[in-house]
Design an enzyme around this catalytic site. Structure first.
Site, short mmCIF file in Angstrom:
data_model
loop_
_atom_site.label_atom_id
_atom_site.label_comp_id
_atom_site.label_asym_id
_atom_site.label_seq_id
_atom_site.Cartn_x
_atom_site.Cartn_y
_atom_site.Cartn_z
CD GLU A 50 -2.74 1.48 2.47
OE1 GLU A 50 -2.68 0.36 3.43
OE2 GLU A 50 -3.70 2.27 2.09
CG ASP B 3 -3.21 -2.63 4.28
OD1 ASP B 3 -2.33 -1.77 4.64
OD2 ASP B 3 -4.51 -2.21 4.10
CB ILE C 72 -1.48 -0.33 9.55
CG1 ILE C 72 -0.18 -0.38 9.94
CG2 ILE C 72 -2.64 -0.36 10.36
CD1 ILE C 72 0.21 0.79 11.06
CG ASP C 73 -7.11 -3.25 6.04
OD1 ASP C 73 -7.28 -1.91 5.33
OD2 ASP C 73 -8.01 -4.07 5.94
CB THR D 163 -4.24 3.66 8.53
OG1 THR D 163 -3.64 2.62 7.87
CG2 THR D 163 -3.20 4.57 9.10
CG ASP E 32 -7.55 -2.14 1.52
OD1 ASP E 32 -6.88 -1.97 2.44
OD2 ASP E 32 -8.14 -1.41 0.78
C1 IPD Z 1 -8.77 0.99 4.51
C2 IPD Z 1 -9.79 0.12 5.47
C3 IPD Z 1 -11.25 0.73 5.33
C4 IPD Z 1 -11.63 0.75 4.04
C5 IPD Z 1 -11.04 1.40 3.04
C6 IPD Z 1 -9.67 1.00 3.03
P1 IPD Z 1 -6.41 1.28 5.05
O1 IPD Z 1 -7.66 0.65 4.52
O2 IPD Z 1 -9.76 -1.31 5.02
O3 IPD Z 1 -11.92 -0.06 6.34
O4 IPD Z 1 -13.15 1.38 4.10
O5 IPD Z 1 -11.25 1.47 1.80
O6 IPD Z 1 -8.73 1.93 2.32
O7 IPD Z 1 -6.05 2.81 4.50
O8 IPD Z 1 -6.81 1.44 6.46
O9 IPD Z 1 -5.31 0.30 4.81
#
Ligand code: IPD
Length: 264
Positions: free
Chosen positions: A58, A75, A77-78, A80, A209
């Protein structure tokens, strides 16, 4: 698994500490030094073990194109936003695709010490703390009127996204038992795999994700597809996941707006 635990330790130690938060595509699209540091560590460690494989992350400035070659999709940190706010649902997500098919998926939420793993054809396992691993299976649910559904507002803040989110939420929300939103696509998928929820849909997420957790869901007996039905396209920025194909079809027909976005 070893690297997921290592990444999780870094994430947990940094959570709640003062940290510089930067924004990406909107004021609600966050990134921290921890995201970048964990991704760097995972790339370096995986490259030592698999020097010929390809890597997509990411936080990498120059994204490699996704090819048929073995590719680690990460990813760091999913969730963040949750990490920044100390809401205890963030995870590291590590997926491996071969021939553009997910073959290994590892998702670890360090706050709850939950490690989800799947290998293509070998099922999904959850290791929680020091407990013995358990095999996960989706809950039996074939009707929207009996389903707990997950979705997300996401981090975009443009008008087209707003209309899609709220019109779809209105259409789905009144026809199901309830709607939940944990703030991480990967943990939402793992929640359906665990039988804690029955379905999840989102427009605007990215390949990193879902690369690991989509396999975790299908190996637990779940079904993933495009929001319009048909095969999941991991670069299309949208996903519909459910405990059964029947439930996925009902949700697909109920959604009012199928947002088209720039592909990953
Ligand atoms: C996000 C999370 C969030 C989702 C977003 C993602 P990130 O990833 O998964 O739940 O709604 O579409 O981008 O930015 O925290 O790695």
């Amino acid at each position: 698994m070893e690297l997921a635990y290592k990444a999780g330790k870094v994430i947990l130690e940094a959570s709640g500490q003062m940290k510089k938060v930067n924004v990406k595509e909107s004021f609600a699209d966050l990134v921290t030094e921890t995201d970048k540091g964990v991704e760097k560590m995972l790339f370096e460690e995986l490259k030592k073990r698999f020097p010929n494989d390809r890597f997509i992350g990411e936080e990498s400035a120059n994204k490699e194109p996704w090819t048929l070659e073995p590719t680690w999709i990460i990813d760091p940190i999913d969730g963040t936003t949750n990490f920044v706010h100390t809401f205890p649902f963030s995870c590291v997500s590590i997926g491996l695709t071969v021939n553009k098919q997910s073959s290994v998926g590892v998702v670890y939420n360090p706050s709850l010490d939950r490690l989800y793993t799947a290998v293509k054809g070998q099922g999904t396992q959850l290791v929680e703390g020091k407990k013995e691993p358990v095999t996960l299976r989706v809950r039996d649910c074939s009707s929207l009127s009996e389903a707990l559904v997950m979705s997300e507002f996401g981090s975009q803040r443009d008008d087209a996204k707003k209309e899609a989110v709220f019109r779809n939420l209105e259409a789905i929300g009144w026809k199901c038992h309830g709607v939940r939103s944990l703030g991480t696509a990967a943990i939402n998928l793992c929640s359906v795999a665990s039988g804690h929820a029955d379905a999840y849909y989102e427009f605007g997420l990215h390949i990193w994700d879902m690369a690991a957790a989509a396999l975790i869901l299908t190996e637990a007996g779940g079904y993933v597809c495009d929001t319009k039905g048909g095969p999941l396209d991991m670069q299309s920025r949208r996903i519909l996941a459910a405990s059964s194909e029947k439930l996925a079809n009902e949700i697909s027909e109920t959604l009012l707006i199928h947002l088209e976005m720039e592909r990953d």
